[in-house]
Design a protein around this motif. Sequence first.
Motif, PDB file in Angstrom:
ATOM      1  N   PHE A 110      -4.408  11.788   1.432  1.00 40.89           N
ATOM      2  CA  PHE A 110      -5.700  11.210   1.013  1.00 40.89           C
ATOM      3  C   PHE A 110      -5.587  10.139  -0.075  1.00 40.89           C
ATOM      4  N   LEU A 111      -4.861  10.429  -1.120  1.00 39.94           N
ATOM      5  CA  LEU A 111      -4.764   9.504  -2.244  1.00 39.94           C
ATOM      6  C   LEU A 111      -3.747   8.405  -1.925  1.00 39.94           C
ATOM      7  N   ASP A 112      -4.069   7.179  -2.325  1.00 37.56           N
ATOM      8  CA  ASP A 112      -3.189   6.035  -2.043  1.00 37.56           C
ATOM      9  C   ASP A 112      -3.126   5.132  -3.267  1.00 37.56           C
ATOM     10  N   ASN A 139       1.169   4.929   0.663  1.00 38.42           N
ATOM     11  CA  ASN A 139       0.464   6.036   1.306  1.00 38.42           C
ATOM     12  C   ASN A 139       1.135   7.347   0.911  1.00 38.42           C
ATOM     13  N   LEU A 140       0.437   8.143   0.100  1.00 37.00           N
ATOM     14  CA  LEU A 140       0.997   9.438  -0.290  1.00 37.00           C
ATOM     15  C   LEU A 140       0.891  10.371   0.905  1.00 37.00           C
ATOM     16  N   ASP A 149      -1.009  13.159   5.925  1.00 40.06           N
ATOM     17  CA  ASP A 149      -1.551  12.257   4.926  1.00 40.06           C
ATOM     18  C   ASP A 149      -2.148  13.056   3.765  1.00 40.06           C
ATOM     19  N   TYR A 152       0.883  -1.164   0.000  1.00 36.82           N
ATOM     20  CA  TYR A 152       0.000   0.000   0.000  1.00 36.82           C
ATOM     21  C   TYR A 152       0.918   1.211   0.000  1.00 36.82           C
TER      22      TYR A 152
END
Length: 223
Positions: free
Chosen positions: A135-137, A117-118, A133, A115
């Motif tokens: 939001f977009l991943d 995580n941006l 964070d 995963y």
Amino acid sequence: MTETEGRKWPPGTQILWRYRENGGDRIHICRPVTVVRDTDDLLAVWLAPGTECVRPALADGRPVHLEPLATRYTAPRTVVRDEWYGMGVLKLARPGEPWSVWVWWSTGWRFQSWYVNLESPRTRWSGGIDSEDHFLDIDVYEDRSWRWRDEDEFAQAQQDGLMDREQARRVRAAGRAAIETISAWSAPFADGWEQWRPDPRWPVPALPDDWDRMPARSEVAAG
Ligand SMILES: [Mg+2]
């Protein structure tokens, strides 16, 4: 040159992996983790099952994802403490890079997925790392396929003013850069982390009472 600059955490050190709230300065996610590896190229940490963590919640304590998307980021929130549920997570981050890669397993250590995580490049301080964070991943599978994840939340966050156009553009560009590393199957995907296992002697780290404290400037390291 600050006091902590250049200092590495030995394996087994317990630190905090934290995220600031979006559109604010307060910490709203805090995960006590154990350092697996800390070099100039990589910070790897283990989030053990059952670790007491802090996460955002709706004002009445319900999980944030239960709020409909349209009001998810505007409904009043609080933070709650609870235990990390299920299997643990290995988090891999290259200093300065605007994402971290998490390794997920299911019961019995069956590798599940990566995963991406941006997030903002992590700031390092004496007690751990802080980020925000984005939001977009991206989900990444064993067969090297991938897919964007949480695009709806990414769009909603922009609509709610938590991220302006320019920042959203940079986040999407960071995602595309991450996808290049996936397509090239370079680090950390090709490094065999799926086979990694935590040292069974490591105790589960405790959540400190001052989990949300702001580090003094002398505690913050560059890079
Ligand atoms: Mg994310």
